[in-house]
Design a protein around this motif. Structure first.
Motif, PDB file in Angstrom:
ATOM      1  N   THR A 189       0.832  -1.207   0.000  1.00 38.15           N
ATOM      2  CA  THR A 189       0.000   0.000   0.000  1.00 38.15           C
ATOM      3  C   THR A 189       0.861   1.248   0.000  1.00 38.15           C
ATOM      4  O   THR A 189       0.632   2.192  -0.773  1.00 38.15           O
ATOM      5  CB  THR A 189      -0.936   0.006   1.222  1.00 38.15           C
ATOM      6  N   GLU A 190       1.866   1.279   0.853  1.00 36.33           N
ATOM      7  CA  GLU A 190       2.742   2.449   0.929  1.00 36.33           C
ATOM      8  C   GLU A 190       3.450   2.680  -0.405  1.00 36.33           C
ATOM      9  O   GLU A 190       3.574   3.820  -0.866  1.00 36.33           O
ATOM     10  CB  GLU A 190       3.760   2.247   2.048  1.00 36.33           C
ATOM     11  N   ARG A 191       3.908   1.601  -1.035  1.00 40.35           N
ATOM     12  CA  ARG A 191       4.588   1.743  -2.325  1.00 40.35           C
ATOM     13  C   ARG A 191       3.644   2.277  -3.393  1.00 40.35           C
ATOM     14  O   ARG A 191       4.016   3.158  -4.192  1.00 40.35           O
ATOM     15  CB  ARG A 191       5.156   0.387  -2.752  1.00 40.35           C
ATOM     16  N   LEU A 192       2.393   1.794  -3.401  1.00 38.41           N
ATOM     17  CA  LEU A 192       1.444   2.222  -4.423  1.00 38.41           C
ATOM     18  C   LEU A 192       0.995   3.674  -4.235  1.00 38.41           C
ATOM     19  O   LEU A 192       0.544   4.314  -5.196  1.00 38.41           O
ATOM     20  CB  LEU A 192       0.218   1.293  -4.420  1.00 38.41           C
ATOM     21  N   LEU A 193       1.133   4.178  -3.036  1.00 36.15           N
ATOM     22  CA  LEU A 193       0.749   5.570  -2.772  1.00 36.15           C
ATOM     23  C   LEU A 193       1.823   6.566  -3.196  1.00 36.15           C
ATOM     24  O   LEU A 193       1.521   7.754  -3.379  1.00 36.15           O
ATOM     25  CB  LEU A 193       0.435   5.757  -1.284  1.00 36.15           C
ATOM     26  N   ARG A 194       3.041   6.109  -3.339  1.00 37.87           N
ATOM     27  CA  ARG A 194       4.125   7.026  -3.699  1.00 37.87           C
ATOM     28  C   ARG A 194       3.859   7.645  -5.061  1.00 37.87           C
ATOM     29  O   ARG A 194       3.471   6.964  -6.013  1.00 37.87           O
ATOM     30  CB  ARG A 194       5.462   6.287  -3.715  1.00 37.87           C
ATOM     31  N   GLY A 195       4.062   8.936  -5.142  1.00 41.00           N
ATOM     32  CA  GLY A 195       3.802   9.659  -6.366  1.00 41.00           C
ATOM     33  C   GLY A 195       2.394  10.207  -6.448  1.00 41.00           C
ATOM     34  O   GLY A 195       2.118  11.145  -7.191  1.00 41.00           O
TER      35      GLY A 195
END
Length: 488
Positions: free
Chosen positions: A73-79
């Motif tokens: 989830t944290e990775r997909l929120l980046r950007g």
């Protein structure tokens, strides 16, 4: 009255409201849904935002559930956002701000309390339906998957929403065993939404009420505050009392049902208290405007104002009942209860002061108070004066219209006198006419207890006689000091 019936819900209205809300949320849900979908994960808007979209209540705080683990989830929120927080990572939750929305995305989960623990055990789940099945009530167990905007309602939450019923997805016994705070939430949702708990929910709450004791005082307090600040608090409070939950979280309230009020013999003190609360809410809105935020301090003071009566009840020979000094006793009880519920010192002081002062007006009678007495009323109320006005007016629940009108006119007169004196004398900033430095200079003394005594003398002078000129205040101070020295 404040506890009026909620507006019935029509399915056609629900569909229209949801469509409008999803269009409003498009800037956040479309891109969020695309990212998770392309990564092979399910994500859905869930819980309160879905329920409230159907009720026409808009949210900028959005809750999502997903098959993705927190790191993904944290990775997909980046950007998509530059503000990510992970304080809830241990519970599977990652938070972020996306545009004007604050979002929390939680991995499918189940949680349950150990019978003797105040902290839930958290386990991640694998399916949306499994996640929904672990939620508190069916009206909170609906989801809208994104980006396809599919509606998931495996437990009939939409039907219950339309009927205004609170049911649990599984058995209420299992639900309340998993998380006993859900019993408090049932009362809170009854107060917020005006919904009626299903009979099996009420039965389980009654049977399992003692289990609320494993929940921390802070979590119970937070639910109680939300209940009291809700549109229909009487419904929630009645549910707490009727199921026995109040015996564990606010025992002073059911205790009132055992008493008779000497001024209102047609109802017990419990019913009187609930009416005072509702009238305080009406006055809160009337004085603060229709958009005024709910005032917990004012409302809780209304709820607690008579809690000293059970301990002060006395039966007289002529059959009458008295509750002398129940204001002072009630303030102490209030302070003790609020400490147990972990309220802040400022909140405790404010509510306790209002409970202690709620009878003061009855000495005003038909306006015989001197200006000195009015000044003391204002000084003692301090920054709680407006709330004291509300509580005192709300405390009149007599069915005798003539008596009610007389009390209202009398308090109108008192408020007018306060306003007049305030304009003349700046009562809100009431202080002696000489400050500490001036006292020490005039009396030629060093800092110490004597300065405080002199300050108190000048404040009493100000109360009794109104503002003094510097010359008159100094003369009075010197005369007082001469008496002090002669008596030493």
């Amino acid at each position: 009255m404040s506890d009026a019936e909620p507006t019935p819900l029509l399915i056609s209205d629900v569909q229209e409201r949801v469509a409008r809300e999803l269009d409003r949320l498009a800037p956040v849900i479309d891109e969020l849904g695309r990212r998770f979908s392309e990564a092979g994960h399910t994500i859905a808007l869930v819980g309160g935002p879905v329920r409230d979209a159907m009720l026409g209540r808009l949210h900028n705080d959005l809750d999502f559930t997903t098959s993705a683990r927190p790191d993904v989830t944290e990775r997909l929120l980046r950007g998509l956002t530059d503000a990510i927080w992970d304080m809830g990572r241990d519970f599977g939750t990652i938070g972020a701000r996306i545009g004007g929305w604050q979002v929390e995305i939680t991995t499918f989960r189940s949680e349950a309390y150990d019978p003797d623990s105040r902290k839930p055990e958290v386990n991640f789940g694998d399916t949306l339906e499994g996640d929904l099945g672990r939620r508190d009530f069916t009206v909170n167990a609906m989801a809208l998957t994104i980006p396809d905007r599919g509606f998931e309602d495996p437990f009939g939450g939409l039907v219950d929403l339309a009927a205004g019923v609170l049911r649990t997805p599984g058995t209420p016994e299992q639900s309340f065993s998993d998380d006993p705070l859900r019993m408090m939430r049932a009362a809170r949702f009854a107060a917020q939404l005006g919904f009626t708990p299903a009979p099996e929910v009420v039965a389980a709450m009654t049977e399992m009420a003692a289990r609320i004791e494993i929940i921390s005082a802070e979590r119970v307090r937070d639910e109680l505050v939300k209940l009291i600040c809700a549109p229909y608090p009487r419904r929630g409070l009645r549910l707490l009392v009727d199921t026995g939950l109040a015996e564990y979280v606010l025992p002073e309230l059911p205790a009132l049902a055992l008493e008779r009020d000497e001024h209102h013999r047609h109802k017990d003190v419990y019913e009187h208290t609930l009416t005072v609360l509702e009238q305080a809410i009406d006055l809160e809105k009337a004085r603060g405007g229709p958009d005024a935020e709910p005032d917990f301090i004012s409302r809780f003071a209304a709820l607690m104002h008579d809690v000293g009566k059970p301990r002060t009840r006395k039966f007289l020979d002529d059959g009458t009942v008295t509750f002398h000094h129940h204001d002072m006793v009630g303030a102490k009880i209030t302070r003790k209860r609020m400490r147990a519920l972990r309220f802040s010192n400022d909140q405790i002081d404010a509510v306790s002061k209002l409970v202690e002062l709620h009878l003061r007006f009855h000495g005003y009678d038909s306006g015989e108070w001197t200006d000195s007495a009015v000044r003391r009323y204002v000084r003692d109320a301090g920054d709680q004066l407006e709330r004291l006005h509300i509580l005192t007016r709300a405390d009149c629940t007599t069915r005798n219209k003539r008596k009610a009108d007389r009390l209202r006119r009398t308090y109108d007169s008192l408020e007018e006198r306060i306003a007049r004196l305030s304009e003349q004398e700046e009562l809100d900033a009431m202080r002696p006419d000489l400050d500490g430095a001036q006292i020490m200079q005039i009396l030629q003394i060093a800092p110490g207890p004597v300065v405080g005594k002199a300050y108190k003398f000048l404040l009493e002078l100000r109360m009794d006689h109104g503002p003094q000129s510097p010359e008159a205040a100094e003369a009075a101070l010197r005369a007082w000091w001469a008496e002090q020295q002669a008596g030493s």
